[in-house]
Design a protein around this motif. Structure first.
Motif, PDB file in Angstrom:
ATOM      1  N   UNK A   9       0.811  -1.225   0.000  1.00 56.30           N
ATOM      2  CA  UNK A   9       0.000   0.000   0.000  1.00 56.30           C
ATOM      3  C   UNK A   9       0.840   1.270   0.000  1.00 56.30           C
ATOM      4  N   UNK A  10       2.132   1.185   0.285  1.00 58.96           N
ATOM      5  CA  UNK A  10       2.953   2.380   0.382  1.00 58.96           C
ATOM      6  C   UNK A  10       4.423   1.990   0.259  1.00 58.96           C
ATOM      7  N   UNK A  11       5.256   2.876  -0.274  1.00 58.02           N
ATOM      8  CA  UNK A  11       6.693   2.639  -0.379  1.00 58.02           C
ATOM      9  C   UNK A  11       7.436   3.924  -0.056  1.00 58.02           C
ATOM     10  N   UNK A  48      -0.064  10.410  -7.233  1.00 56.47           N
ATOM     11  CA  UNK A  48      -0.977   9.287  -7.073  1.00 56.47           C
ATOM     12  C   UNK A  48      -2.393   9.824  -7.217  1.00 56.47           C
ATOM     13  N   UNK A  49      -3.222   9.106  -7.913  1.00 54.01           N
ATOM     14  CA  UNK A  49      -4.620   9.486  -8.073  1.00 54.01           C
ATOM     15  C   UNK A  49      -5.391   8.976  -6.869  1.00 54.01           C
ATOM     16  N   UNK A  50      -5.844   9.876  -5.988  1.00 53.07           N
ATOM     17  CA  UNK A  50      -6.553   9.418  -4.788  1.00 53.07           C
ATOM     18  C   UNK A  50      -7.863   8.705  -5.098  1.00 53.07           C
ATOM     19  N   UNK A  53      -7.291   4.907  -5.499  1.00 57.33           N
ATOM     20  CA  UNK A  53      -6.849   4.200  -4.291  1.00 57.33           C
ATOM     21  C   UNK A  53      -5.688   3.259  -4.589  1.00 57.33           C
ATOM     22  N   UNK A  54      -4.795   3.720  -5.469  1.00 57.72           N
ATOM     23  CA  UNK A  54      -3.635   2.923  -5.847  1.00 57.72           C
ATOM     24  C   UNK A  54      -2.523   3.026  -4.821  1.00 57.72           C
ATOM     25  N   UNK A  55      -1.403   2.413  -5.132  1.00 51.05           N
ATOM     26  CA  UNK A  55      -0.239   2.404  -4.258  1.00 51.05           C
ATOM     27  C   UNK A  55       0.508   3.723  -4.423  1.00 51.05           C
TER      28      UNK A  55
END
Length: 127
Positions: A9-11, A48-50, A53-55
């Protein structure tokens, strides 16, 4: 992984010289990184496109964030063809470690580069 849409979900990519790293990633990805302090951490957020809901992810400077060529590898989105990103790496003072390499017809291609901070980061694209 029951009921999980995505396992990742996050990096966060550790950096020592924030301005240099921000310039590097902005250049190779052809985008602006939104900068914000989060407590004692200086962060530069990748677009990121909120709605999707991508990574997402960020470059991060602060205590406990040490760049390394070892350890977990992050795969950045190389767009439709990662050749465009790869062509911007060396002019931005990075180094290509593994050139564009086909994984399979279905999965696409990947490459590995070293950023200005010494991290080894991957990039992926379908073509």
């Amino acid at each position: 992984m029951e009921n999980l849409k995505d396992a990742i979900v996050w990096a966060e990519i550790p950096v020592l010289n924030f301005e240099r790293a921000k310039a590097f990633y902005s250049s190779i990805l052809n985008c602006e990184l939104y900068e914000q302090m989060m407590g004692s951490l200086r962060m530069g957020f990748f677009p990121m496109d909120p709605e999707s809901k991508g990574v997402g992810g960020a470059i991060v400077q602060g205590h406990g964030y040490t760049p390394s060529a070892l350890g977990t590898k992050v795969y950045l989105n190389g767009g439709k063809d990662l050749t465009k990103v790869l062509n911007r790496i060396e002019p931005a003072n990075g180094k290509i470690i593994q050139p564009k390499t086909k994984i399979t017809d279905e999965i696409g291609y990947f490459a590995i580069f070293e950023d200005t901070e010494g991290n080894h980061v991957c990039v992926h694209s379908p073509d």
